[in-house]
Design an enzyme around this catalytic site. Structure first.
Site, short mmCIF file in Angstrom:
data_model
loop_
_atom_site.label_atom_id
_atom_site.label_comp_id
_atom_site.label_asym_id
_atom_site.label_seq_id
_atom_site.Cartn_x
_atom_site.Cartn_y
_atom_site.Cartn_z
CB THR A 121 -8.53 -43.15 -26.26
OG1 THR A 121 -8.95 -44.48 -26.58
CG2 THR A 121 -8.50 -42.32 -27.52
CE LYS A 212 0.16 -47.42 -21.30
NZ LYS A 212 -0.08 -47.18 -19.87
CG HIS A 236 -0.01 -47.39 -15.47
ND1 HIS A 236 -0.81 -48.35 -16.02
CD2 HIS A 236 -0.82 -46.32 -15.30
CE1 HIS A 236 -2.04 -47.89 -16.19
NE2 HIS A 236 -2.07 -46.66 -15.76
NE ARG A 239 -1.07 -41.84 -12.66
CZ ARG A 239 -1.43 -40.78 -11.96
NH1 ARG A 239 -0.53 -39.93 -11.54
NH2 ARG A 239 -2.71 -40.56 -11.68
#
Ligand SMILES: Cc1cc2nc3c(=O)[nH]c(=O)nc-3n(C[C@H](O)[C@H](O)[C@H](O)COP(=O)(O)O)c2cc1C
Length: 341
Positions: A121, A212, A236, A239
């Protein structure tokens, strides 16, 4: 709906800011942020997709008819395939769809679970951008991963505590979001974490910590030094910085550097098929995250759309394994691909 093409057509009507291309390769949406494109020229997103074209499959078709098993382990939990939904936030702003992040995540989590795997999430500058998706995970006994931005300690802490209460399997932190100007200037600002800072987050997480946004051997070794349990090799989705390397390009050297450390290595960016997933596994990844297509799956047909998409990926992975002469995920190795970069 029965097929991915139908789900995509349905998404087209609802996702006003996404071009909903048949091949989601970052070209049509170059620079569209907010939106779903890559930052600046959009080159980093495009590169993610294109570098995967430079990894070719090596066939071995003289083999047995033994059944193919795509199942894998995720921190002690069995999943039907080592493919996970990437954390995506801001569905309304980025896709132009009439859908809040909480409702989006509920369908994403449900679809992933129905397909036998799990979702990560997302998080954002407003508390609800973390709490609403987390509530969706809590409803399913926390079977998934909560991703927390690299906030200052106290802001990271309450989120980590809430995630533990929800019973999540692991906590991820997208360290590459530290450089995003809007988040550095937000009410609760993000900031870069050094090894010490990351070590503190690991303590607060009180669960396996997944870092991450690693894109170099140097970064991977720092994550290891900080005690991280896993990394996600990722830019990412292109981005956070224009013209950076893609995950698949740096994956092999990171795998070599972490050999024997016990750290798990996941990768994302531009993965669009079971063939792509196989390539990452062959180069040493333990699993793959898929972002944008799964968002469109939710927008198009909710949990059912997610299930349809993941079943398509699983089928393609099984076909690739069969043609390359492997029966289990653990048998996939570097000899099964030829890398042109
Ligand atoms: C609209 C959008 C929102 C995202 N939000 C988050 C987020 O909240 N946290 C995060 O770690 N990554 C976020 N990401 C990055 C994804 O998790 C993932 O790294 C990337 O999208 C993978 O590439 P793919 O979409 O080409 O599969 C976002 C990406 C997009 C396109």
């Amino acid at each position: 709906m029965e097929q991915w093409s139908e789900v995509l057509e349905a998404a087209k009507v609802k996702a006003e800011k996404c071009h909903c291309c048949k091949i989601c390769n970052g070209k049509a949406c170059r620079g569209e942020t907010p939106g779903v494109g890559g930052k600046g020229s959009g080159e980093a997103f495009v590169r993610n997709y294109e570098k995967l074209r430079d990894v070719l499959l090596v066939l071995d078709t003289i083999t047995t008819n033994e059944e193919i098993d795509t199942s894998a382990d995720f921190f002690g939990h069995r999943v039907s395939l080592p493919v996970y939904a990437a954390p995506i936030s801001g569905i309304r702003q980025n896709y132009g769809a009439d859908l809040e992040d909480g409702a989006y995540t509920e369908m994403l989590v449900e679809g992933c679970l129905q397909a036998g795997t799990i979702a990560f999430t997302g998080d954002g500058m407003y508390d609800a951008m973390f709490l609403d998706p987390l509530a969706a995970l809590a409803k399913r006994n926390g079977r998934g991963v909560a991703t927390i931005k690299p906030w200052q300690e106290k802001d990271f802490q309450w989120r980590a505590e809430a995630a533990c209460e929800a019973g999540v399997l692991a906590i991820a932190t997208d360290v590459d979001a530290s450089g995003l100007t809007n988040l550095r200037n937000s009410v609760t600002p993000v900031g870069f974490k050094d090894v010490e800072g990351l070590r503190a987050l690991k303590k607060l997480a009180n669960r396996p910590l997944i870092v991450k946004g690693i894109l170099s051997v140097k970064g991977a070794l720092k994550a290891k030094e900080a005690g991280a349990d896993a990394i996600i090799v990722s830019n990412h989705g292109g981005r956070v910085l224009d013209e950076c390397l893609s995950g698949i390009e740096v994956l092999p050297e990171i795998v070599d550097a972490l050999k024997g450390s016990g750290m798990r290595i996941l990768v994302d960016g531009g993965f669009r098929s079971g063939l792509d997933v196989f390539k990452a596994l062959a180069l040493g990844a333990d699993g793959v995250l898929i972002g944008r297509p799964l968002s469109l799956a939710v927008i198009g047909d909710g949990a059912e759309g997610v299930k349809i998409y993941l079943e398509k990926i699983a089928l393609e992975l099984r076909e690739t394994m069969a043609m390359c002469g492997v029966k289990k995920i653990s048998e996939i190795s570097r000899e099964h691909v030829k890398v042109l970069f």
